[in-house]
Structure formats: C-alpha cells, structure tokens
Enzyme design. Structure first.
Site, PDB file in Angstrom:
ATOM      1  N   GLU A  12     -10.054   2.020   3.901  1.00  0.00           N
ATOM      2  CA  GLU A  12      -9.760   3.164   3.019  1.00  0.00           C
ATOM      3  C   GLU A  12     -11.039   3.648   2.333  1.00  0.00           C
ATOM      4  O   GLU A  12     -11.286   4.868   2.243  1.00  0.00           O
ATOM      5  CB  GLU A  12      -8.720   2.739   1.991  1.00  0.00           C
ATOM      6  CG  GLU A  12      -8.294   3.784   0.996  1.00  0.00           C
ATOM      7  CD  GLU A  12      -7.347   3.194  -0.041  1.00  0.00           C
ATOM      8  OE1 GLU A  12      -7.623   3.346  -1.245  1.00  0.00           O
ATOM      9  OE2 GLU A  12      -6.340   2.585   0.351  1.00  0.00           O
ATOM     10  N   LYS A  56      -4.448  -6.672   3.684  1.00  0.00           N
ATOM     11  CA  LYS A  56      -4.419  -5.593   2.690  1.00  0.00           C
ATOM     12  C   LYS A  56      -5.824  -5.313   2.157  1.00  0.00           C
ATOM     13  O   LYS A  56      -6.209  -4.157   1.948  1.00  0.00           O
ATOM     14  CB  LYS A  56      -3.481  -5.976   1.536  1.00  0.00           C
ATOM     15  CG  LYS A  56      -3.494  -4.998   0.341  1.00  0.00           C
ATOM     16  CD  LYS A  56      -3.137  -3.575   0.752  1.00  0.00           C
ATOM     17  CE  LYS A  56      -2.753  -2.687  -0.424  1.00  0.00           C
ATOM     18  NZ  LYS A  56      -3.793  -2.508  -1.422  1.00  0.00           N
ATOM     19  N   HIS A 103      -7.604  -3.426   4.804  1.00  0.00           N
ATOM     20  CA  HIS A 103      -7.020  -2.075   4.763  1.00  0.00           C
ATOM     21  C   HIS A 103      -7.720  -1.246   3.690  1.00  0.00           C
ATOM     22  O   HIS A 103      -8.098  -0.094   3.907  1.00  0.00           O
ATOM     23  CB  HIS A 103      -5.521  -2.191   4.480  1.00  0.00           C
ATOM     24  CG  HIS A 103      -4.863  -0.953   3.955  1.00  0.00           C
ATOM     25  ND1 HIS A 103      -5.060  -0.483   2.660  1.00  0.00           N
ATOM     26  CD2 HIS A 103      -4.010  -0.071   4.529  1.00  0.00           C
ATOM     27  CE1 HIS A 103      -4.372   0.629   2.481  1.00  0.00           C
ATOM     28  NE2 HIS A 103      -3.712   0.888   3.598  1.00  0.00           N
ATOM     29  N   ASN A 104      -7.920  -1.844   2.502  1.00  0.00           N
ATOM     30  CA  ASN A 104      -8.582  -1.120   1.414  1.00  0.00           C
ATOM     31  C   ASN A 104     -10.041  -0.848   1.745  1.00  0.00           C
ATOM     32  O   ASN A 104     -10.593   0.188   1.368  1.00  0.00           O
ATOM     33  CB  ASN A 104      -8.471  -1.904   0.112  1.00  0.00           C
ATOM     34  CG  ASN A 104      -7.086  -1.822  -0.503  1.00  0.00           C
ATOM     35  OD1 ASN A 104      -6.107  -1.536   0.180  1.00  0.00           O
ATOM     36  ND2 ASN A 104      -6.983  -2.088  -1.787  1.00  0.00           N
ATOM     37  N   SER A 118       0.831  -1.204   0.000  1.00  0.00           N
ATOM     38  CA  SER A 118       0.000   0.000   0.000  1.00  0.00           C
ATOM     39  C   SER A 118       0.861   1.248   0.000  1.00  0.00           C
ATOM     40  O   SER A 118       1.913   1.295   0.620  1.00  0.00           O
ATOM     41  CB  SER A 118      -0.934   0.019   1.213  1.00  0.00           C
ATOM     42  OG  SER A 118      -1.710   1.207   1.197  1.00  0.00           O
TER      43      SER A 118
END
Length: 471
Positions: free
Chosen positions: A189, A182, A185-186, A128
């Site tokens: 986001e 990940k 995480h997105n 990222s």
C-alpha cells in the site's frame, strides 16, 4: 440468551465491525473501557440492534456463549497485552481471543504460544479496508492454528467483503502469519500510494495539468484493466474537492508532510532480515520520511538549485507514458511484496502461504483492492512455485511492451529535477533482476581484500570459498 460473539474496543473500526457482525446475523456483546463510549454507541448507531452493552469485563465474558469468541480492537502493542491479561483469568478452556489490530507479527507469535499453553485459542487477524470496509466488508487475514480458524470461519466469511470468487478471507497460516501478510499488504500500500503520488507530481509539475484535468486523467485510468483500483478511484475524487476557506483545490492546501504508523517500517525491517529486495517499498517509506522534514526542505530549496521547466512534447502522449510507467512500477511493487511473503512463509512460519489466495482476498474490502489482483491470482494458480511475479507470462510481456515509456518518463523526471524515487527503484529492481551479472563481483573482491571475507568463483561450484593474496 447468550450472545454469539464479543468485541472489545469501540473506536470507529470497532464500532463498524460490531455493526457488521450484528447485521450478518450474529448477536454481539460489546465492551469499552470508557462506559460513556459504550452508552453513546448504544444510543446512536447500535440503537434497536441485537447488540448487548456491558460495563465490566466480568459481565462481558459472562454474556457470551461458549466457546467464547472475543475480538479485541485496541491499539497495537502494550494495550493488547493489557486487555488479554485482564481477560485470561475470566476465560475457560477452548475460549478464543482474536486480535484485529495492526500488531507486530512477533507479538502475535508470542501470544499464540501463551494462550495455547493455557488451553485457550488465539487468532491474529489483519483487517484492511478502513472504516468503510469494517462496516460493509473488509479484507480479513487471520493466522493461528487452523482449528481455531475453523471455529470463526462461519462468522468471518459472512462479514468479509464478497467478490466474484468468494469472501475476502482465508486461513493464512500458523502463528503470526496473518498479521505478517497484513503488514506486507500495508507495505505494498505504501508503494502504491507513493507511485500514484509521483504520477500526480509528473502530470502536475511536468505536464502542467490543473485539478480538473488531473481528475479526468485519473478517472479515465480507473476504467482500464491495468489501473482500475480503489486508490486510483479516490485519487480522481480528491481532485474534485475544493477548500471552503480558500476556494482552491483542497489537495493544494494540504501540507506535503506524510505520516506513517509503523507497518511500512516493519515491512522494510523484516525484508532486510530475510534478505529480500523490496526497493519500491523502501523508497516509499523514505519518501514519507523526507516529506516530514518540511521546514528543512523549504530552507534548502532557497540554496540548492536544480533544473526546472515543463515537458515540451505532446501532453497526451506523455500522460500515456506516465500511465505505462505507473503500471510497470506497480507490478514491481507487488512482485516485491509477494516475494517477501513467500520467503517469510518458509523461513518464519514453516508453512506455504498461498500467494494466489493472498491476491484473491485483497480483491475486495481492502485499500489495495484492484482489478489486476485477479491476474496475480491467476499467475500463482497457474504456477504455485513461480519465483517472481515478473516471470509470469502476462506481466513479463506487459513490461517488455512498456519499458521504453517507463524509461523515458524517468529520464524526463531527472531532466526536470522532479524526484521519482519509487518509479526509479522499481525500474532498478527490474533491471537488476533481469541481469545475469551484477557488479557485486567487485564488492566481493573488496570484502576479501580488506577483511578476508572470501569469495566464490564463476568456474567452481556454488558454496566453495576462496581467498586471494591481494598483497
């Protein structure tokens, strides 16, 4: 002399990671399916550096020292399998492939097993930070066997973003856990970006702020402990960019139809499968979907009439209340993401992913890097079995102190007809989590009535099933 690292795929992310690896003292070989791309990279950005261009996979593999460590930076899905299929016959026992794309974690799980069956190693590593992060230091989320991670640890700890408590990389866990983290995480986001968009919409459409005032507000917010972050910083900068063609703020010329690449949707799907509530992230995905039907919305706007107008109170006071609502909602979004990783680590990976470490490696390099991630790390370090971030003393008190402003902002939005789906979903999450009794007792009664699905009783131990003769 053999090169110590290899990279396949010279799109912008691949190029930048290659330069990052070389800059940190690791001679690198590169390969791209299109030779012209490799030649251009060597003639321009890689000129004079310890980067070895190769023009066939055989040449590429032979150029690397053993055990070989090869990072693939190609489009997720079938292209990764295709490259792996071409590489595997050329590799020897102990060699390693690292997938640095946004692969679905179940694909990574499969690839780990396939590679290990052939006495090869595989790491699925979330990366990222976008183009800048890849070049200057990303946040890295590697998953696979711990032994495989230790082999690449000297490299990844050097190329990752560096913050006050170390490099932004850690061994996440087994199998596809790195790509899973990940993915979440997105998802966080997505939530973060939607919440900021709703704050912008309220300040612009309800409070009437122009682009100069919006820049000033977001720039000021970025100096606070609560909201200091990469996304708030770039939002403040966005309002200063003027369009060359119209002379208007560029943000006002950009079409209000947002795209998505799949990780947000995957986050929602896995949360539903695991039974974890992530309403803020779901609202953010839904908001992008709704934004995409632009023509339909334009037509509907001429027929479906709702309230309009401006906020009539004190503007500075309203700005502060929107800031408080944004922070409270943001806490809820991260709480949902952390709860999802916690549940997945147990049920999908049979491991205990360190949630404090997840927060720590997101402090630098990545898109959601923010000052308050240090507070999240502290909360999980203080109580590793914390069931929900909302119960951490600091976050609990923050929301208790600011919830009146949060509620008032959402009421104002409703009165003015301004949609705030992520703000509202966050408050619903907070209110649902704090209630000791929800109306799903009626839902269970209905299910038992029409389908004999049974129910539990408040005066009996959990797990005992009962059925009523409703007729």
């Amino acid at each position: 002399m053999a090169q110590s690292f290899g990279l396949i795929g010279l799109a912008v992310m691949g190029e930048n990671l290659a330069l990052n690896v070389e800059r940190n003292g690791f001679p690198i070989s590169v390969y791209n399916r299109t030779s012209a791309t490799t030649e251009k990279f060597m003639a321009e950005r890689a000129g004079g550096k310890n980067v070895l261009p190769t023009f066939s996979l055989e040449e590429f593999v032979q150029s690397l020292e053993r055990p070989r460590r090869i990072l693939i930076m190609v489009k997720a899905g079938a292209p990764v399998d295709a490259v792996m299929g071409q590489l595997k016959p050329l590799l020897q026992e102990g060699d390693m492939i690292i997938d640095g794309g946004n692969s679905l974690y179940t694909d990574t799980e499969r690839r780990v097993k396939e590679m290990e069956a052939a006495n090869l190693s595989f790491i699925g590593m979330g990366v990222s930070g976008g183009e800048e992060g890849a070049l200057n230091g990303p946040s890295l989320m590697p998953g696979g066997t711990e032994a495989a991670y230790r082999e690449i640890e000297p490299i990844v700890t050097k190329i990752a973003a560096q913050v006050d408590d170390g490099p932004c990389v850690t061994y996440v866990g087994p199998g596809g856990s790195g790509h899973y983290v990940k993915m979440v995480h997105n998802g966080i986001e997505y939530g973060d970006m939607q919440l900021i968009a709703e704050a912008y919409d309220l300040l612009k459409c309800a409070a009437g702020l122009d682009h100069v005032q919006l820049h000033e507000v977001f720039a000021e917010w970025n100096t606070t402990d609560e909201l200091n972050s990469f996304l708030i910083e770039i939002t403040a900068n966005i309002f200063t960019k003027m369009d060359d063609q119209t002379g208007l703020p560029l943000v006002d010329v950009i079409l209000d139809a947002a795209g998505q690449k799949g990780t947000g949707r995957w986050t929602v799907e896995t949360a539903l499968e695991l039974g974890v509530s992530i309403p803020t992230i779901i609202a953010a995905v839904n908001a992008r979907i709704m934004s995409s039907i632009k023509e339909e919305r334009v037509a509907a706007s001429k027929e479906l009439i709702g309230p309009s107008g401006k906020y009539e109170g004190d503007t500075k006071e309203f700005i502060n209340k929107v800031r408080d609502a944004l922070y409270c909602s943001k806490i809820c979004s991260y709480a949902q993401g952390m709860a999802l990783i916690g549940k997945a680590s147990q049920e999908l990976f049979n491991a205990q992913v360190d949630l404090g470490e997840c927060a720590r490696i997101w402090k630098g390099g990545c898109i959601i890097r923010a000052g308050f991630l240090g507070k999240i790390k502290h909360a999980f370090d203080e109580n590793p079995s914390l069931p929900n971030l909302l119960l951490a003393p600091e976050f609990k008190q923050t929301i208790l102190d600011r919830q009146a402003a949060w509620r008032e902002v959402i009421m104002t939005a409703a009165k003015l007809g301004i949609p705030v789906p992520a703000f509202s979903a966050s408050l619903d999450y907070f209110d649902s989590y704090r209630r000791d009794r929800l109306p799903q007792n009626l839902t269970q009664a209905q299910r038992d009535y029409f389908g004999a699905h049974t129910y539990e009783r408040t005066d009996k131990p959990r797990g005992e099933a009962f059925h009523a003769d409703w007729f």
